[in-house]
Design an enzyme around this catalytic site. Structure first.
Site, PDB file in Angstrom:
ATOM      1  N   ARG A 142      28.959  39.692  47.374  1.00  0.00           N
ATOM      2  CA  ARG A 142      29.018  40.572  48.538  1.00  0.00           C
ATOM      3  C   ARG A 142      27.902  41.605  48.570  1.00  0.00           C
ATOM      4  NH1 ARG A 142      35.331  41.276  47.724  1.00  0.00           N
ATOM      5  NH2 ARG A 142      35.096  39.729  46.073  1.00  0.00           N
ATOM      6  N   GLU A 179      38.837  42.367  37.280  1.00  0.00           N
ATOM      7  CA  GLU A 179      40.248  42.633  37.534  1.00  0.00           C
ATOM      8  C   GLU A 179      41.061  41.358  37.312  1.00  0.00           C
ATOM      9  OE1 GLU A 179      42.284  45.338  41.041  1.00  0.00           O
ATOM     10  OE2 GLU A 179      40.558  44.096  41.473  1.00  0.00           O
TER      11      GLU A 179
HETATM   12  O1  LIG Z   1      34.819  46.641  39.514  1.00  0.00           O
HETATM   13  P1  LIG Z   1      35.190  45.247  39.153  1.00  0.00           P
HETATM   14  O2  LIG Z   1      36.554  45.142  38.541  1.00  0.00           O
HETATM   15  O3  LIG Z   1      34.157  44.617  38.267  1.00  0.00           O
HETATM   16  O4  LIG Z   1      35.298  44.388  40.486  1.00  0.00           O
HETATM   17  C1  LIG Z   1      34.396  44.481  41.561  1.00  0.00           C
HETATM   18  C2  LIG Z   1      33.667  43.204  41.780  1.00  0.00           C
HETATM   19  O5  LIG Z   1      34.622  42.165  42.110  1.00  0.00           O
HETATM   20  C3  LIG Z   1      34.215  41.533  43.321  1.00  0.00           C
HETATM   21  O6  LIG Z   1      33.366  40.467  43.115  1.00  0.00           O
HETATM   22  P2  LIG Z   1      33.866  39.065  42.464  1.00  0.00           P
HETATM   23  O7  LIG Z   1      33.561  39.086  41.011  1.00  0.00           O
HETATM   24  O8  LIG Z   1      35.266  38.819  42.879  1.00  0.00           O
HETATM   25  O9  LIG Z   1      32.865  38.009  43.051  1.00  0.00           O
HETATM   26  P3  LIG Z   1      32.549  37.516  44.538  1.00  0.00           P
HETATM   27  O10 LIG Z   1      31.882  38.651  45.259  1.00  0.00           O
HETATM   28  O11 LIG Z   1      31.616  36.391  44.271  1.00  0.00           O
HETATM   29  O12 LIG Z   1      33.833  37.092  45.174  1.00  0.00           O
HETATM   30  C4  LIG Z   1      33.481  42.632  44.059  1.00  0.00           C
HETATM   31  O13 LIG Z   1      32.622  42.101  45.061  1.00  0.00           O
HETATM   32  C5  LIG Z   1      32.734  43.317  42.959  1.00  0.00           C
HETATM   33  O14 LIG Z   1      31.507  42.673  42.647  1.00  0.00           O
HETATM   34  N1  LIG Z   2      40.839  44.703  45.019  1.00  0.00           N
HETATM   35  C1  LIG Z   2      39.771  43.960  45.313  1.00  0.00           C
HETATM   36  N2  LIG Z   2      39.446  43.684  46.589  1.00  0.00           N
HETATM   37  C2  LIG Z   2      38.349  42.937  46.884  1.00  0.00           C
HETATM   38  N3  LIG Z   2      37.549  42.412  45.959  1.00  0.00           N
HETATM   39  C3  LIG Z   2      37.843  42.675  44.686  1.00  0.00           C
HETATM   40  N4  LIG Z   2      37.222  42.322  43.551  1.00  0.00           N
HETATM   41  C4  LIG Z   2      37.915  42.826  42.528  1.00  0.00           C
HETATM   42  N5  LIG Z   2      38.981  43.522  42.948  1.00  0.00           N
HETATM   43  C5  LIG Z   2      38.946  43.437  44.298  1.00  0.00           C
END
Ligand SMILES: O=P(O)(O)OC[C@H]1O[C@H](OP(=O)(O)OP(=O)(O)O)[C@H](O)[C@@H]1O
Ligand SMILES: Nc1ncnc2[nH]cnc12
Length: 220
Positions: A142, A179
């Site tokens: 993202r 998470e």
């Molecule tokens: O603070 P944190 O606990 O590390 O979580 C935040 C991260 O999790 C999500 O990405 P995700 O790893 O789900 O990947 P994506 O954007 O490819 O779905 C979000 O876009 C952040 O990068």
């Molecule tokens: N709560 C949340 N919402 C969207 N993206 C996430 N990536 C990790 N935690 C998330």
């Protein structure tokens, strides 16, 4: 986004519905009102000067450029900014996705709202333009949506921080906990040079694991 050096906190005016679980003790982000730290918020911390970028990542080598004294000022400016509440309401909140207990902040609805999307980019551009930032590092996936328009508007290069085994050149890697699981982030070794000033962009900080890995990857 995101933290002695960093980007964002939560009592966050945009994603105000995030749960208030405290981040892990080892995060460096400010905890305002005991909340999470998340990107589009008022407590942004800004950019880092990569003083001594090196391939073997050792303790922090960068410092935040905006002093702590300036941050409350930024926060009060944001609280008065009428765009923030509109952006916040454009983010859909989905409980128990992708698994029970996770309150998912869905920015795809923000992307459908052209004003909210533009305002989001503009807020970052207004804050970081003219701050001598030469690198915008976007975190997959993202951060790839929000990072490039910000980079172009402030005249910085865009550096993708990618999931493993996607980049063809020599890379630096950092493993981190999420998470809901573990992941690895990679960046091309030669994408950022010593002395550059970097802004890390992502959509959200939950545990802070991803952002911490990005900071380590930059050799900060
Ligand atoms: O603070 P944190 O606990 O590390 O979580 C935040 C991260 O999790 C999500 O990405 P995700 O790893 O789900 O990947 P994506 O954007 O490819 O779905 C979000 O876009 C952040 O990068
Ligand atoms: N709560 C949340 N919402 C969207 N993206 C996430 N990536 C990790 N935690 C998330």
């Amino acid at each position: 986004m995101l933290q002695r050096a960093l980007i964002f906190s939560s009592s966050n005016p945009i994603c105000s519905q995030l749960p208030t679980t405290a981040p892990p003790d080892n995060t460096v982000f400010p905890k305002r009102n005991g909340g999470w730290i998340i990107p589009f918020s008022s407590y942004q911390l800004p950019a880092f000067r990569l003083r001594n970028y090196r391939r073997t990542l050792l303790p922090p080598l960068c410092s935040a450029s905006d002093s702590a004294a300036n941050r409350p000022n930024m926060a009060s400016q944001d609280e008065q900014d009428p765009r923030i509440s509109n952006i916040s309401s454009a983010i859909r909140v989905i409980p128990d996705f992708p698994k029970p207990g996770i309150i998912f902040q869905d920015i795809t609805t923000l992307l459908l709202d052209t004003k909210a999307f533009r305002d989001t980019i503009d807020l970052f551009v207004e804050r970081y333009r003219g701050k001598d930032i030469s690198v915008v590092a976007g975190i997959e996936a993202r951060g790839f949506i929000f990072g490039p328009p910000i980079a172009l508007a402030i005249g910085a290069k865009f550096v993708p921080m990618r999931k493993p085994n996607k980049l063809p050149g020599e890379v630096l890697s950092e493993e981190y906990s999420l998470e809901y699981g573990k992941d690895t982030m990679e960046m091309h070794v030669d994408a950022v040079k010593a002395g550059e000033r970097a802004l890390i962009i992502d959509d959200l900080v939950a545990t802070g694991g991803t952002l911490s890995a990005a900071i380590r990857l930059l050799g900060i």
